[in-house]
Motif scaffolding. Structure first.
Motif, short mmCIF file in Angstrom:
data_model
loop_
_atom_site.label_atom_id
_atom_site.label_comp_id
_atom_site.label_asym_id
_atom_site.label_seq_id
_atom_site.Cartn_x
_atom_site.Cartn_y
_atom_site.Cartn_z
N GLY A 100 1.47 8.12 0.24
CA GLY A 100 2.76 7.52 -0.10
C GLY A 100 3.00 6.14 0.48
N ALA A 101 2.10 5.64 1.32
CA ALA A 101 2.29 4.31 1.92
C ALA A 101 1.77 3.24 0.97
CB ALA A 101 1.55 4.22 3.26
N THR A 102 2.41 2.08 1.01
CA THR A 102 1.87 0.94 0.27
C THR A 102 0.68 0.41 1.05
OG1 THR A 102 3.21 -0.70 1.45
CG2 THR A 102 4.19 0.32 -0.52
N ALA A 103 -0.09 -0.48 0.45
CA ALA A 103 -1.26 -1.05 1.13
C ALA A 103 -0.84 -1.77 2.41
CB ALA A 103 -2.01 -1.99 0.20
N ALA A 104 0.24 -2.55 2.34
CA ALA A 104 0.70 -3.29 3.52
C ALA A 104 1.16 -2.33 4.62
CB ALA A 104 1.83 -4.24 3.14
N GLN A 105 1.91 -1.29 4.24
CA GLN A 105 2.36 -0.31 5.23
C GLN A 105 1.16 0.42 5.83
OE1 GLN A 105 4.79 2.02 2.62
NE2 GLN A 105 6.71 1.03 3.24
N GLU A 107 -1.92 -0.56 6.16
CA GLU A 107 -2.69 -1.41 7.06
C GLU A 107 -2.04 -1.46 8.44
OE1 GLU A 107 -4.46 -5.92 7.48
OE2 GLU A 107 -3.41 -5.36 5.66
N HIS A 129 -6.34 9.43 3.55
CA HIS A 129 -5.94 8.34 2.67
C HIS A 129 -5.67 8.82 1.26
CE1 HIS A 129 -10.11 8.64 1.44
NE2 HIS A 129 -10.49 8.35 2.68
N ALA A 135 -4.02 6.06 -9.05
CA ALA A 135 -4.19 4.61 -8.99
C ALA A 135 -4.30 3.99 -10.38
CB ALA A 135 -5.42 4.27 -8.15
N VAL A 141 -6.68 2.48 -3.87
CA VAL A 141 -6.30 1.37 -2.99
C VAL A 141 -6.42 1.74 -1.52
CG1 VAL A 141 -4.44 -0.19 -2.35
CG2 VAL A 141 -4.79 0.39 -4.75
N LEU A 142 -5.79 2.84 -1.12
CA LEU A 142 -5.79 3.20 0.30
C LEU A 142 -7.18 3.57 0.81
CD1 LEU A 142 -2.46 5.21 0.65
CD2 LEU A 142 -2.89 2.79 1.09
#
Length: 179
Positions: A100-105, A107, A129, A135, A141-142
């Protein structure tokens, strides 16, 4: 050159250097503009270089697909230890779930998690992940973010997709170096 014994040191100094011009007073924060807060410019530069390197790594290699195994081992890690990691024979001391996290979150969470794991001297951790099946037909992505980020870290000795009972290709087991 000899000096009379009765002359003091300050008089000798003044005679040696001659005429002086007083300096202008230096503005202090109390009399001038307040000084800016100090910044960790070198740390900021290192971080931006690392992010640039990370972006280059993402572009340079083929991304992992949902069912692909993520695997990495440093040359100095004995093959036997890597085999044990692949079989899931190390005790997992902590776990991070990035669902559920975005890529920025993800990271930021991953960097923080690995820093805390190092501080607590954990030897093996699990990072979930997900397989990236949502996707939109593209690469997960993750999963790719975790793969690329772990490869860059000096404190990561090895990682491998978890055995099926521990998350399969939707998670990785990470072997960390001790401080």
């Amino acid at each position: 050159m000899s000096y009379p014994e009765d002359e003091d040191d300050s008089a000798l100094f003044r005679s040696a250097i001659g005429e002086v011009t007083p300096m202008r007073p230096v503005e202090t924060p109390a009399t001038g503009k307040p000084r800016p807060k100090p910044r960790a410019r070198m740390a900021e530069q290192d971080e931006s270089e690392a992010l640039g390197e990370f972006a280059r790594l993402l572009r340079s290699s083929a991304p992992l697909e949902a069912g692909d195994t993520a695997s990495y081992r440093r040359d100095n890690l004995p093959a036997r230890m890597f085999q044990r990691l692949k079989r899931g024979q190390y005790s997992v001391q902590d776990e991070l779930d990035l669902h559920g996290a975005t890529a920025a979150q993800a990271e930021g969470l991953l960097r923080q998690f690995l820093g805390e794991a190092r501080d607590h001297e954990h030897g093996c951790v699990r990072i979930i992940h997900g397989k990236g099946l949502q996707a939109d037909g593209g690469a997960p992505v993750l999963k790719n973010l975790v793969d690329r980020l772990l490869r860059q870290r000096n404190d990561v000795l090895a990682f491998h997709s978890a055995p099926a009972a521990q998350g399969g290709t939707g998670a990785v087991l990470v072997l960390l170096a001790h401080r």
